[in-house]
Design a protein around this motif. Structure first.
Motif, mmCIF file in Angstrom:
data_model
loop_
_atom_site.group_PDB
_atom_site.id
_atom_site.type_symbol
_atom_site.label_atom_id
_atom_site.label_comp_id
_atom_site.label_asym_id
_atom_site.label_seq_id
_atom_site.Cartn_x
_atom_site.Cartn_y
_atom_site.Cartn_z
ATOM 1 N N ILE B 53 -55.101 -31.057 -17.226
ATOM 2 C CA ILE B 53 -53.671 -30.516 -16.683
ATOM 3 C C ILE B 53 -52.888 -30.043 -18.039
ATOM 4 O O ILE B 53 -52.336 -28.889 -17.786
ATOM 5 C CB ILE B 53 -52.936 -31.678 -16.225
ATOM 6 C CG1 ILE B 53 -53.704 -32.452 -15.012
ATOM 7 C CG2 ILE B 53 -51.703 -31.384 -15.737
ATOM 8 C CD1 ILE B 53 -53.477 -33.670 -14.719
ATOM 9 N N SER B 56 -55.455 -27.023 -20.148
ATOM 10 C CA SER B 56 -55.630 -25.909 -19.789
ATOM 11 C C SER B 56 -54.567 -25.018 -19.949
ATOM 12 O O SER B 56 -54.571 -23.593 -20.065
ATOM 13 C CB SER B 56 -55.765 -25.731 -18.345
ATOM 14 O OG SER B 56 -54.751 -26.373 -17.613
ATOM 15 N N THR B 57 -53.300 -25.253 -20.126
ATOM 16 C CA THR B 57 -52.082 -24.463 -20.548
ATOM 17 C C THR B 57 -52.156 -23.948 -21.797
ATOM 18 O O THR B 57 -51.928 -22.489 -22.064
ATOM 19 C CB THR B 57 -50.825 -25.668 -20.476
ATOM 20 O OG1 THR B 57 -50.652 -26.403 -21.547
ATOM 21 C CG2 THR B 57 -50.339 -26.041 -18.944
ATOM 22 N N GLU B 276 -43.028 -28.749 -19.158
ATOM 23 C CA GLU B 276 -44.052 -28.975 -18.117
ATOM 24 C C GLU B 276 -44.139 -30.359 -17.389
ATOM 25 O O GLU B 276 -44.050 -30.377 -16.471
ATOM 26 C CB GLU B 276 -45.447 -28.904 -19.028
ATOM 27 C CG GLU B 276 -46.547 -28.741 -18.159
ATOM 28 C CD GLU B 276 -46.831 -27.413 -17.477
ATOM 29 O OE1 GLU B 276 -46.735 -26.314 -18.328
ATOM 30 O OE2 GLU B 276 -46.974 -27.262 -16.380
ATOM 31 N N ARG B 319 -44.404 -20.586 -13.792
ATOM 32 C CA ARG B 319 -44.862 -21.308 -15.030
ATOM 33 C C ARG B 319 -44.113 -21.512 -16.093
ATOM 34 O O ARG B 319 -42.957 -20.830 -16.170
ATOM 35 C CB ARG B 319 -46.084 -20.605 -15.632
ATOM 36 C CG ARG B 319 -47.346 -20.609 -14.640
ATOM 37 C CD ARG B 319 -48.117 -21.769 -14.497
ATOM 38 N NE ARG B 319 -48.854 -22.249 -15.623
ATOM 39 C CZ ARG B 319 -49.812 -22.094 -16.216
ATOM 40 N NH1 ARG B 319 -50.742 -21.127 -15.677
ATOM 41 N NH2 ARG B 319 -50.148 -22.567 -17.380
#
Lengths: 384, 429
Positions: B53, B56-57, B276, B319
């Motif tokens: 989670i 991957s950003t 996030e 995002r």
């Protein structure tokens, strides 16, 4: 007094989460002897269905009922996980009865598949798939099989599945188009927000009682009572108990053991779904959420004695109260002038990590004296 | 197997297959038009497992930085223009896998540099690989420091660039100034080291730490910790939070229910909650609490806005960008600048050239220091109900990084300097 009450409530709160999570497992493991390592993942599916229900209740026509979505999601989660459980039982577990090691490995595999499934399949399509299976199963049950000829029955079956697939696809499309969050796959944790009436707490005797915890306690109590009633009072409950005690004799007496297996596993899985709703109210919902609970569940069932609901209840509440007494360092407050060496020991274990260690150690020690848990099974089935 | 069963299995497989293909998007990539040659770099983060989670950003950001560099003409070395290609490897949230994949990238793919890692555990697993093969890892996350390898370049904040200014702010200038501290964290190396530093610092400031507790990783039962906080801080105070990932959700949801809120005088300062995480946990649980970072999405400069805009354009309008991503973005650009300065892709030359390289990052100017860390600006923000940080204060320009902490007794009086062969990893000041 206030201290004891607060400690009791906290223990009850922690214990009820453990109990609702372990209840389904107590049935599946206790009554069927199936070590279901995918139980945590069924909880996870229940939590995700709460999330989907919540999003659906945010759409315009249902918005006014938003506050009651938690109650609806209990039903949705039960149905969804029961359906998944039934598919699991029919496709895998029924081939593995009486082989606990194989069941353990197979269900562990299923748990990995389910985790990756929610990571890589958009929730809208997952919901569509479950809709398809659900509608298909309903058709399977309601089709009047006796009045049809063989070829008619086949056509009816095939067309009912085609129809349910169409409905499933339609619902998936509708979900992904009206709620954009569900249209994409994401490994990100999602969040279930409790409706406003469930947030905060109320004060009584100088203690704050969080409403979410009370709701979970109530859900647990209702679940325990309905399960007990079902097993003890209803006809199917009696059949389940009969099959548990002696499978071949029950079969001789005309009980359809296959149906009993499906039903038992379905109920056990459905209870996991309800546990998922409870868990989603406390923390976040993610693919790994089930894994956090599975060890605790087995701990409760083993401590309580396999196949005994009362044992499960007592075990989970005693673990809950112990966690609070040790972990929150309450022993020192209750008994402030403890002798110094004892006080240092208690203080050493008064952190969450160490409390867990101590509780596990105590359970291991307890099982040395009573290997079958608090309430061991007696009678014929112990040998069988 | 009867015909209907076979049909059912077949159809459900098709439905599943269709849904999977439906969500697989196309991977667009901008290539360099007038480049003469190519260079391949390694990207190593978890794409599966618990850490996927978050990590991957970083992969998304690093890909974006590489595409930007390619679109602007690639890397220029010795008069030749190189297009950057990348190999993405999955560390699978499993620390030995990180070491294994590092070996693969270095030995088999012969990449000149690897951008990778998130958790301290993964870095500790990779470190011996890079040291024994004399390769170079770029690591982008704010961490506990107490480490200074010649083969790692750290672009995240050290404690004196995040937790120390934050502790000082909470003790001196927050609404809970002067009140006692309670420390909560997940049970692993970062929170424990970070809290040791905080305890020493609070002591030297004249404050009081009334308790600390650690939640085992994977455990979300926070009721005992909440009971402890209520007992230790009856009249409000400061809670320093170093919990990990989803444990934060359980924590913030439940402290609100029992009245541990800013309105009642309890202020939480978190070191692992960025934009996030705010959007995952929900701003309604976090509003009024604090965070400390080098980069915050709400920084109102053209560079910061451009970074956020480009990221949204590349990966989707919903995002967000946050500190770890900015740090990952910087390290790609810093590598490019160092390579161009050195005039070669050779590790040892690039390592020497890297020291002193400056970059106009989204957070403001940063510079590579002799201890392989970055000088960075520190910002304290209060979380708003809109899910962003309201920046309350920021340091006057970049703060120099300390690889060895000056509050922690075991490392007090030591520093790191790789430009001087006599000093190296750890020398007394």
């Amino acid at each position: 007094m206030q201290l004891i009450l607060e400690s009791l409530f906290n223990g009850l709160a922690i214990g009820s989460v453990l109990l609702i999570a372990a209840l389904g497992l107590a049935i599946v493991f206790g009554l069927m002897g199936v070590i279901n390592l995918a139980h945590g993942e069924l909880m996870m599916l229940g939590a995700y269905s709460t999330y989907v229900t919540q999003l659906i209740f945010k759409l315009t026509p249902l918005k006014q009922f938003y506050n009651s979505y938690v109650i609806v999601s209990l039903v949705v989660a039960f149905v969804v996980t029961a359906v998944v459980g039934i598919v699991l039982e029919r496709s895998i577990i029924k081939r593995l009865y009486g082989r606990p090691l194989e069941t353990l490995l197979a269900t562990w595999g299923v748990s990995l598949i389910l985790q990756q499934f929610v990571r890589s399949v958009p929730l809208a399509y997952a919901s569509g798939l479950i809709c398809t299976i659900l509608i298909g199963l309903i058709f399977h049950i309601i089709l009047p099989k006796n009045s049809l000829t063989y070829s008619q029955a086949r056509i009816a079956k095939v067309s009912s599945w085609v129809f349910s697939i169409l409905l499933g696809l339609l619902s998936a499309n509708w979900l992904s188009s009206s709620i954009s969050k569900l249209g994409r796959a994401s490994a990100r944790n999602v969040d279930v927000t409790a409706p406003s009436w469930m947030r905060g707490g109320f004060d009584l005797w100088n203690i704050t009682f969080p409403v979410t915890r009370i709701v979970i306690i109530v859900i647990t109590i209702i679940a325990v009572f309905s399960v007990t009633w079902f097993l003890k009072q209803s006809v199917w409950g009696m059949r389940i108990r009969a099959v548990t005690q002696n499978r071949s004799m029950s079969e001789c007496l005309g009980i359809s053991t296959e149906t009993v297996d499906v039903l038992t596993f379905g109920i056990g899985s459905g209870l996991a779904g309800i546990a998922g709703v409870a868990v989603s109210l406390l923390g976040s919902v993610g693919p790994n959420v089930g894994g956090n609970y599975i060890v605790g569940c087995f701990m409760v069932v083993v401590l309580g004695g396999v196949g005994n609901l009362l044992g499960t209840i007592i075990a989970s509440f005693s673990i809950g109260i112990m966690t609070d007494l040790i972990g929150a360092g309450r022993l020192l407050t209750i008994w402030p002038d403890m002798p110094a060496p004892l006080a240092t020991t208690v203080d050493f274990f008064a952190t969450t990590s160490m409390a867990r260690v101590l509780i596990f150690a105590l359970i291991v020690a307890f099982l040395q004296f009573r290997p079958s848990g608090l309430f061991p099974q007696k009678g014929r089935m112990v040998e069988g | 197997m009867s015909i209907t069963k076979r049909l059912f299995v077949g159809l459900s497989t098709i439905a599943l297959g269709a849904s999977i293909t439906a969500c697989g998007g196309s991977d667009q990539s901008t290539s360099c038009v007038d480049c003469d040659d190519q260079v391949t770099v390694g990207i190593l983060h978890s794409l599966s497992g618990t850490m996927a989670i978050s990590e991957s950003t970083l992969v998304d950001t690093e890909k974006m930085a590489i595409e930007e560099i390619n679109a602007a003409g690639g890397v220029e070395v010795g008069g030749k223009k190189y297009e950057i290609k990348y190999i993405v490897e999955d560390g699978a949230s499993d620390w030995p896998t990180f070491a294994e994949k590092s070996k693969k990238l270095i030995d088999q793919d012969k990449v000149p540099v690897v951008f990778g890692g998130w958790t301290s555990a993964s870095r500790k697993a990779m470190l011996p690989v890079y040291e024994s093969k004399d390769a170079f890892l770029y690591y982008p996350i704010q961490y506990e420091a107490q480490e200074c390898s010649n083969n790692i370049f750290y672009t995240g904040a050290t404690p004196n660039q995040q937790s120390e200014p934050a502790t000082e702010f909470m003790f001196k200038r927050s609404p809970a100034a002067g009140k006692p501290f309670f420390l909560v964290g997940s049970d692993y190396v970062f929170p424990r080291t970070s809290n040791t530093i905080t305890i020493e610092q609070v002591k030297s400031l004249g404050g009081e730490v009334v308790g600390e507790d650690y939640l085992p990783l994977g455990n979300t039962e926070v009721a005992p910790i909440i009971a402890k906080i209520k007992k230790a801080l009856p009249n409000g105070g400061v809670i320093i939070n170093t919990l990990n990932g989803d444990q934060n959700v359980a924590f913030f949801k439940q402290i609100q229910d029992v009245g541990i809120t800013p309105d009642n005088g309890y202020y939480v300062m978190s070191y692992s909650i960025a934009e996030e995480e705010i959007s995952t946990i929900g701003p309604e649980f976090l509003a009024g609490h604090y965070g400390a970072w080098n980069y915050m999405m709400s920084i109102n400069t053209p560079a910061s806005k451009k970074f956020a805009r480009n990221f949204k354009k590349r990966w989707g309008s919903d995002r967000v960008v946050a500190d770890p991503q900015e740090s990952a973005y910087n390290m790609v650009y810093l590598w490019k600048a160092a390579v161009e300065k050195a005039g070669t892709f050779d590790d040892n030359e690039v390592r020497k050239a890297l020291i002193g390289v400056k970059f106009d990052a989204p957070q403001g100017p940063v510079e590579v220091m002799p201890n392989h860390h970055l000088s960075q600006t520190v910002r304290i923000g209060q979380i708003t109900s809109g899910g962003q940080f309201k920046i309350l204060e920021s340091t006057n320009g970049p703060v120099l990084p300390q690889a060895w902490n000056q509050f922690e007794p075991s490392s007090k009086g030591y520093a790191c300097d790789w430009t001087d062969s006599k000093k190296g990893e750890r020398y007394p000041l």
